[in-house]
Scaffold this motif. Structure first.
Motif, short mmCIF file in Angstrom:
data_model
loop_
_atom_site.label_atom_id
_atom_site.label_comp_id
_atom_site.label_asym_id
_atom_site.label_seq_id
_atom_site.Cartn_x
_atom_site.Cartn_y
_atom_site.Cartn_z
N ILE A 238 44.42 50.13 43.19
CA ILE A 238 43.79 51.28 43.84
C ILE A 238 42.36 50.88 44.19
N ALA A 239 42.06 50.93 45.49
CA ALA A 239 40.79 50.41 45.99
C ALA A 239 39.64 51.36 45.70
N HIS A 240 38.47 50.80 45.52
CA HIS A 240 37.21 51.54 45.37
C HIS A 240 37.42 52.93 44.79
N VAL A 269 49.34 49.01 37.35
CA VAL A 269 48.34 49.66 38.21
C VAL A 269 46.95 49.33 37.67
N THR A 270 46.05 48.92 38.55
CA THR A 270 44.65 48.68 38.20
C THR A 270 43.81 49.25 39.34
N CYS A 271 42.49 49.19 39.20
CA CYS A 271 41.65 49.69 40.30
C CYS A 271 40.38 48.85 40.39
N ASP A 272 39.68 48.98 41.50
CA ASP A 272 38.38 48.34 41.60
C ASP A 272 37.32 49.37 41.92
N VAL A 273 36.06 48.96 41.81
CA VAL A 273 34.95 49.92 41.91
C VAL A 273 33.68 49.16 42.30
N PHE A 397 40.72 48.53 32.73
CA PHE A 397 41.56 47.98 33.81
C PHE A 397 40.89 48.05 35.19
N SER A 398 39.59 48.30 35.22
CA SER A 398 38.91 48.27 36.52
C SER A 398 38.25 46.91 36.72
N MET A 399 38.19 46.48 37.98
CA MET A 399 37.48 45.24 38.31
C MET A 399 36.45 45.57 39.39
N ILE A 400 35.62 44.59 39.70
CA ILE A 400 34.53 44.86 40.64
C ILE A 400 34.92 44.41 42.05
N GLY A 401 34.71 45.28 43.01
CA GLY A 401 34.98 44.95 44.41
C GLY A 401 33.89 45.59 45.25
N SER A 402 33.39 44.88 46.24
CA SER A 402 32.24 45.39 46.99
C SER A 402 32.63 46.39 48.08
N ASP A 403 33.87 46.31 48.59
CA ASP A 403 34.29 47.10 49.75
C ASP A 403 33.41 46.79 50.96
N ALA A 404 32.89 45.58 51.04
CA ALA A 404 31.96 45.25 52.13
C ALA A 404 32.23 43.85 52.66
N GLY A 405 31.80 43.63 53.88
CA GLY A 405 31.88 42.31 54.47
C GLY A 405 30.64 41.50 54.13
N ALA A 406 30.75 40.18 54.31
CA ALA A 406 29.60 39.30 54.08
C ALA A 406 28.61 39.51 55.22
N GLN A 407 27.36 39.82 54.87
CA GLN A 407 26.32 40.05 55.87
C GLN A 407 25.28 38.94 55.78
N ALA A 408 24.36 38.96 56.72
CA ALA A 408 23.23 38.03 56.69
C ALA A 408 22.04 38.75 57.31
#
Ligand code: ZN
Length: 527
Positions: A238-240, A269-273, A397-408
Motif C-alpha cells: 500500500i503506497a504512501h 501486506v505492507t505499506c510505505d510512508v 511493517f512500514s518502509m520508507i518511500g519518497s513518492d517523488a522523482g529524482a530532482q536537481a
C-alpha cells in the motif's frame, strides 16, 4: 574501514571493515590485507544503500541520470513505475498521447521505445547513477488496449491486457502498480485487478497500489487492497499510507490494525510512508473521475463547457460517495502549486491566495489554470496529521518511500518547486525522527530503508551488509544527518551524508557527485 556497521537487518551496530571487489562485498571483519583503495569511516555509520520503495523517477533519470536529489540522501536503488504509471509498454497511439502529456520534461526525451524491455534497455544505455527496479503500471496497459474508456473490459480485452502483462513480467518487471484515483486506472474494478494480479503472482511479482481513496474512502480502499492480495495470492504494497483530510485523521489506527490482521492470516501486506504532513500530485486529480473519460482533451472540453463546469464545481463542493475528492477534502487554502510551466510565479503559492488576487472563485481559478496548462499543474496538499504519520512510520511493517522523482537544482528539473520529499525523505527520518525525536532507533529506521523493501520487492542480493551482496552502501554521520529542503525552497541537498557507493563505485564523496553512472536497471530474478 573502522565504521560502525548498521547492517540493515535491525541489529545493533558493530565495528568492522568491509572489503569490496568487483562490485560486491567480499569480506567483513578486521581486515589487514593490501587493498588498492582504503576509505576511513571512523566515527561514521556504514549502512546498506537506501532503497526508495516508492519513486517516480521514470522520466527524470532519462533527462538527468545523476539522480542528484536521491543519491545525495544515500539512496542507491529506486523502485519506479509506481501509482499505475510507467513509461512502457506503449503502442504508436499511446506513445503520442504520453509524449503530449509529458510537457517540458518530455521534450528533452527521444521517444524511441515501445515495449517494456526496450525502455529498460534505453535507460541502461543512457546510464544511471543508482539502481532501478521497475514496476509496470496499470495505466499504459489499460490505455494500450482500451484507451481512456470508463467501462468494464470485454473478455477479449482483459485477455489482451493479461498477455501484455505476461510479456512485461517476463521482461523483468518486479510487479504491477495501480493508481486507483487516476484515469483510466480508476475505471478498473476489483475483479479486473484481481485477474491481472493472478498473472503477477505467477511470476512472484508484487502488487503496489495507490489505493482508491486515502480520504473519506480510506477504510474500504485498504480493504480492497487486502482482498486483491487474498484472492490473487499476491504480495501487496500500500503506497504512501495516510489518512487525508482533517475529518479522516485517526483512521490510520484502524487501517494499520487491518493490515496487521491480514498478515496474521498469511496475506503479505505492507505499506510505505514519507515523513511529511503534505502529499503531492497533479491538480487534475482533483477533477471527478467521470470527467476524465476519453483523455485530457475531453476533460478540457468539459471544463470549458459552462453547464458541465458547474456540475463539476457542485461535485467538488459536495463530494460524490466513494470518490476521492482531493480539493474538496483539503480545501483550496491547503493546496499549494508546485509546478506551472506558464506561470512559474504561482509556484510555492496557495490556491486560495492566487484565486483572491485574480478575483476568482477558487474552483474557477483551478479550472481555468487546468485549461491553460492542458492539465499539467503540480500541487502539494497539506492534509495529513503528524500523529497519524508517526504511527505509520513506527509500525513494524512500514518502509520508507519518497513518492517523488529524482530532482536537481539545475536544468529542466530545477524549474519547478517540487515537494521537499524529493530531497529530504530518508535524511529527515534519520535526523528528525531518529536523532531528534527518538521515534525509532537507528537500526530500525535503516531496516525500513534497506532489507524490508529489498525483501518485499525481491532484491535478494541487496539491502543488507552481507558477504556476497552487491556493495551498495550509505555512509553518514548520525549526529549531523538531516534534511534542508522546505516547501518554498526545496532544491536543497541534505547534511551528513559523507559517501554513497553503488555496485562498488563511489558516486557521492562529501559534497561532490563523482558523475559516475554505475547503476543497473534491474530485472526481477536477475539481480
Ligand atoms: Zn501515488
Amino acid at each position: 574501514m573502522n565504521g560502525r556497521i548498521v547492517d540493515g537487518a535491525g541489529n545493533p551496530w558493530y565495528r568492522a571493515d568491509i572489503g569490496v571487489a568487483a562490485g560486491r562485498i567480499v569480506s567483513i571483519g578486521r581486515l589487514e590485507g593490501s587493498s588498492k583503495k582504503k576509505m576511513d569511516a571512523e566515527g561514521l555509520v556504514v549502512a546498506p544503500g537506501f532503497i526508495d520503495m516508492h519513486s517516480h523517477s521514470d522520466m527524470q533519470l532519462l533527462v538527468n541520470p545523476l539522480a542528484e536529489s536521491k543519491i545525495r540522501q544515500g539512496v542507491t536503488t529506486e523502485v519506479i513505475g509506481n501509482c499505475g504509471s510507467s513509461p512502457a509498454p506503449l503502442n504508436k497511439y499511446t506513445r503520442e498521447e504520453a509524449k503530449k502529456e509529458s510537457g517540458e520534461l518530455g521534450k528533452k526525451i527521444d521517444w524511441d521505445w515501445l515495449g517494456f524491455d526496450e525502455f529498460l534497455r534505453k535507460m541502461q544505455r543512457n546510464g544511471v547513477a543508482l539502481n532501478v527496479a521497475p514496476l509496470v503500471g496499470n495505466v499504459p496497459i489499460r490505455t494500450y488496449v482500451m484507451g481512456f474508456e470508463a467501462r468494464k473490459p470485454k473478455a477479449s480485452e482483459l485477455a489482451k491486457m493479461k498477455m501484455l502483462l505476461v510479456r512485461c513480467m517476463e521482461e523483468g518487471a518486479f510487479g504491477l502498480s495501480t493508481g486507483l484515483i487516476y484515469s483510466p486506472s480508476c475505471y478498473a474494478k476489483t475483479p479486473e485487478i484481481i485477474e491481472l494480479c493472478k498473472v503477477v503472482a505467477r511470476y512472484s511479482g508484487i502488487y503496489a497500489s495507490h489505493i482508491r481513496g486515502e480520504g473519506d474512502p480510506l477504510i474500504s480502499s485498504v480493504r480492497e487492497a487486502i482482498t486483491i492480495g487474498r484472492e490473487a495470492k499476491v504480495p501487496v504494497e500500500i503506497a504512501h499510507h495516510k489518512a487525508a483530510g482533517k475529518r479522516n485523521w485517526g483512521k490510520i489506527k484502524k487501517t494499520l490494525a487491518m493490515i496487521q490482521e491480514a498478515r496474521e492470516h498469511g496475506i503479505d501486506v505492507t505499506c510505505d510512508v514519507y515523513p511529511y504532513t503534505a502529499g503531492a500530485t497533479g491538480l487534475a486529480a482533483g477533477i471527478p473521475s467521470w470527467a476524465h473519460e476519453g483523455g485530457t482533451d475531453r476533460m478540457i472540453e468539459r471544463l470549458k463547457d459552462p453547464k458541465t463546469r458547474s456540475r463539476i464545481k457542485r461535485e467538488i463542493e459536495r463530494g460524490i460517495p466513494g470518490w476521492e475528492n482531493l480539493i474538496g477534502t483539503a480545501g483550496p487554502e491547503n493546496v499549494m502549486i508546485t509546478s506551472s510551466e506558464k506561470h512559474r510565479n504561482y509556484q510555492g503559492k496557495r490556491i486560495s491566495e492566487l484565486a483572491k488576487a485574480a478575483r476568482k472563485n477558487s474552483l474557477d481559478f483551478i479550472f481555468d489554470l487546468l485549461v491553460e496548462e492542458r492539465s499539467r499543474v503540480g500541487i502539494v496538499l497539506f492534509m495529513i496529521d503528524e500523529n497519524d504519520m508517526r504511527k505509520v512510520i513506527s509500525s513494524p511493517f512500514s518502509m520508507i518511500g519518497s513518492d517523488a522523482g529524482a530532482q536537481a537544482p539545475y536544468g529542466v528539473l530545477g524549474k519547478a518547486k517540487p515537494h521537499p520529499r524529493s530531497y529530504g525523505t530518508f535524511v529527515r527520518v534519520l535526523g528528525k525522527y531518529v536523532r531528534e525525536e527518538g521515534l525509532l532507533t537507528l537500526p530500525e529506521a535503516v531496516r525500513k530503508m534497506t532489507s524490508l523493501p529489498a525483501r518485499k520487492v525481491g532484491l535478494w542480493n541487496r539491502g543488507l551488509v552481507r558477504v556476497g551482496n552487491w556493495a551498495d552502501l550509505a555512509i553518514f554521520d548520525e549526529d549531523t544527518v538531516g534534511d534542508q529542503a522546505t516547501y518554498t525552497d526545496p532544491h536543497q541537498y541534505p547534511t551528513g551524508i559523507e559517501c554513497v557507493i553503488v555496485n562498488g563505485k563511489v558516486v557521492v564523496e562529501g559534497k561532490r557527485h563523482t558523475k559516475l553512472l554505475p547503476g543497473k536497471v534491474l530485472r526481477r530474478g536477475r539481480d
